[in-house]
Design a protein around this motif. Sequence first.
Motif, PDB file in Angstrom:
ATOM      1  N   VAL A  90      -0.858  -6.387  -7.110  1.00 45.62           N
ATOM      2  CA  VAL A  90      -1.343  -5.195  -6.404  1.00 45.62           C
ATOM      3  C   VAL A  90      -1.313  -5.424  -4.889  1.00 45.62           C
ATOM      4  O   VAL A  90      -0.870  -4.567  -4.124  1.00 45.62           O
ATOM      5  CB  VAL A  90      -2.770  -4.818  -6.880  1.00 45.62           C
ATOM      6  N   PHE A  91      -1.751  -6.603  -4.447  1.00 47.37           N
ATOM      7  CA  PHE A  91      -1.731  -6.913  -3.015  1.00 47.37           C
ATOM      8  C   PHE A  91      -0.300  -6.900  -2.479  1.00 47.37           C
ATOM      9  O   PHE A  91      -0.028  -6.353  -1.408  1.00 47.37           O
ATOM     10  CB  PHE A  91      -2.361  -8.280  -2.745  1.00 47.37           C
ATOM     11  N   ALA A  92       0.615  -7.511  -3.220  1.00 44.15           N
ATOM     12  CA  ALA A  92       2.003  -7.582  -2.759  1.00 44.15           C
ATOM     13  C   ALA A  92       2.585  -6.178  -2.624  1.00 44.15           C
ATOM     14  O   ALA A  92       3.267  -5.862  -1.637  1.00 44.15           O
ATOM     15  CB  ALA A  92       2.830  -8.426  -3.726  1.00 44.15           C
ATOM     16  N   ILE A  93       2.288  -5.306  -3.614  1.00 48.89           N
ATOM     17  CA  ILE A  93       2.786  -3.927  -3.549  1.00 48.89           C
ATOM     18  C   ILE A  93       2.153  -3.201  -2.358  1.00 48.89           C
ATOM     19  O   ILE A  93       2.837  -2.515  -1.597  1.00 48.89           O
ATOM     20  CB  ILE A  93       2.492  -3.189  -4.872  1.00 48.89           C
ATOM     21  N   SER A  94       0.834  -3.376  -2.162  1.00 44.82           N
ATOM     22  CA  SER A  94       0.125  -2.707  -1.058  1.00 44.82           C
ATOM     23  C   SER A  94       0.720  -3.105   0.284  1.00 44.82           C
ATOM     24  O   SER A  94       0.951  -2.252   1.147  1.00 44.82           O
ATOM     25  CB  SER A  94      -1.355  -3.072  -1.061  1.00 44.82           C
ATOM     26  N   ILE A  95       0.973  -4.406   0.466  1.00 40.78           N
ATOM     27  CA  ILE A  95       1.507  -4.880   1.751  1.00 40.78           C
ATOM     28  C   ILE A  95       2.906  -4.319   1.974  1.00 40.78           C
ATOM     29  O   ILE A  95       3.248  -3.886   3.068  1.00 40.78           O
ATOM     30  CB  ILE A  95       1.514  -6.426   1.785  1.00 40.78           C
ATOM     31  N   THR A  96       3.705  -4.278   0.916  1.00 43.98           N
ATOM     32  CA  THR A  96       5.064  -3.756   1.035  1.00 43.98           C
ATOM     33  C   THR A  96       5.033  -2.274   1.419  1.00 43.98           C
ATOM     34  O   THR A  96       5.739  -1.840   2.328  1.00 43.98           O
ATOM     35  CB  THR A  96       5.816  -3.944  -0.296  1.00 43.98           C
ATOM     36  N   VAL A  97       4.183  -1.491   0.730  1.00 46.85           N
ATOM     37  CA  VAL A  97       4.082  -0.057   1.019  1.00 46.85           C
ATOM     38  C   VAL A  97       3.567   0.155   2.439  1.00 46.85           C
ATOM     39  O   VAL A  97       4.095   0.959   3.205  1.00 46.85           O
ATOM     40  CB  VAL A  97       3.162   0.637  -0.017  1.00 46.85           C
ATOM     41  N   ALA A  98       2.521  -0.596   2.830  1.00 45.63           N
ATOM     42  CA  ALA A  98       1.923  -0.427   4.163  1.00 45.63           C
ATOM     43  C   ALA A  98       2.922  -0.781   5.260  1.00 45.63           C
ATOM     44  O   ALA A  98       3.026  -0.076   6.262  1.00 45.63           O
ATOM     45  CB  ALA A  98       0.674  -1.301   4.294  1.00 45.63           C
ATOM     46  N   GLY A  99       3.646  -1.853   5.071  1.00 44.66           N
ATOM     47  CA  GLY A  99       4.553  -2.328   6.103  1.00 44.66           C
ATOM     48  C   GLY A  99       5.829  -1.524   6.218  1.00 44.66           C
ATOM     49  O   GLY A  99       6.273  -1.205   7.317  1.00 44.66           O
ATOM     50  N   PHE A 100       6.408  -1.144   5.084  1.00 43.56           N
ATOM     51  CA  PHE A 100       7.734  -0.524   5.132  1.00 43.56           C
ATOM     52  C   PHE A 100       7.698   0.989   4.967  1.00 43.56           C
ATOM     53  O   PHE A 100       8.597   1.680   5.412  1.00 43.56           O
ATOM     54  CB  PHE A 100       8.649  -1.141   4.060  1.00 43.56           C
ATOM     55  N   MET A 101       6.651   1.550   4.350  1.00 40.37           N
ATOM     56  CA  MET A 101       6.620   2.996   4.125  1.00 40.37           C
ATOM     57  C   MET A 101       5.591   3.704   4.996  1.00 40.37           C
ATOM     58  O   MET A 101       5.832   4.805   5.470  1.00 40.37           O
ATOM     59  CB  MET A 101       6.370   3.293   2.646  1.00 40.37           C
ATOM     60  N   LEU A 102       4.433   3.081   5.243  1.00 38.96           N
ATOM     61  CA  LEU A 102       3.412   3.728   6.067  1.00 38.96           C
ATOM     62  C   LEU A 102       3.488   3.291   7.525  1.00 38.96           C
ATOM     63  O   LEU A 102       2.809   3.834   8.382  1.00 38.96           O
ATOM     64  CB  LEU A 102       2.003   3.428   5.520  1.00 38.96           C
ATOM     65  N   GLY A 103       4.321   2.315   7.813  1.00 41.93           N
ATOM     66  CA  GLY A 103       4.505   1.877   9.196  1.00 41.93           C
ATOM     67  C   GLY A 103       3.308   1.155   9.778  1.00 41.93           C
ATOM     68  O   GLY A 103       3.143   1.110  10.990  1.00 41.93           O
TER      69      GLY A 103
END
Length: 162
Positions: A25-38
């Motif tokens: 869950v953390f890995a997915i959250s970081i990926t979404v935050a960094g690459f999709m939410l900027g």
Amino acid sequence: MSSEKMHIDPYEKKFMVIGIVVLVVFAISITVAGFMLGIQVPSPSQLIDPNTVADSGPYADPGLKELSPGNYELYILATASPWRFYPEEVSVPVGATVTFHVTSADVQHGFKLQDTNINFMVLPGQQSTLTYTFEETGEYPYVCTEYCGVGHQNMYGVITVE
Ligand code: CUA
């Protein structure tokens, strides 16, 4: 050597599963935050000698520099002698993308721009950098968020988006 499977207590097994799920869950959250939410993590973008930072280079004449239409760099110097930011007033047109570079000439300060995700520590010896696009007009006050001495409360400024 026994060919038996290793015995794992059921509780321990559950704990291991929970641990792995949390990591995923953390890995997915970081990926979404960094690459999709900027979402950006403030990190030192450059090392700077705090003793000479105000003498030459961009912090000798801090403020807004236009790189190309709508694209700006904003250099802000925080000091405790006297307690203030240089500059304290900045105007940018609406829609402007501004890269903030902030450093300190002396002690540890903070920099928080209200209503944005621009919020970082300002340390002597290093430059903190974050980018923000101003989509709405208005006044965006900034303050020092780290207690830096008796004049800490005097450290503020405002970005006017017009
Ligand atoms: Cu600078 Cu508090």
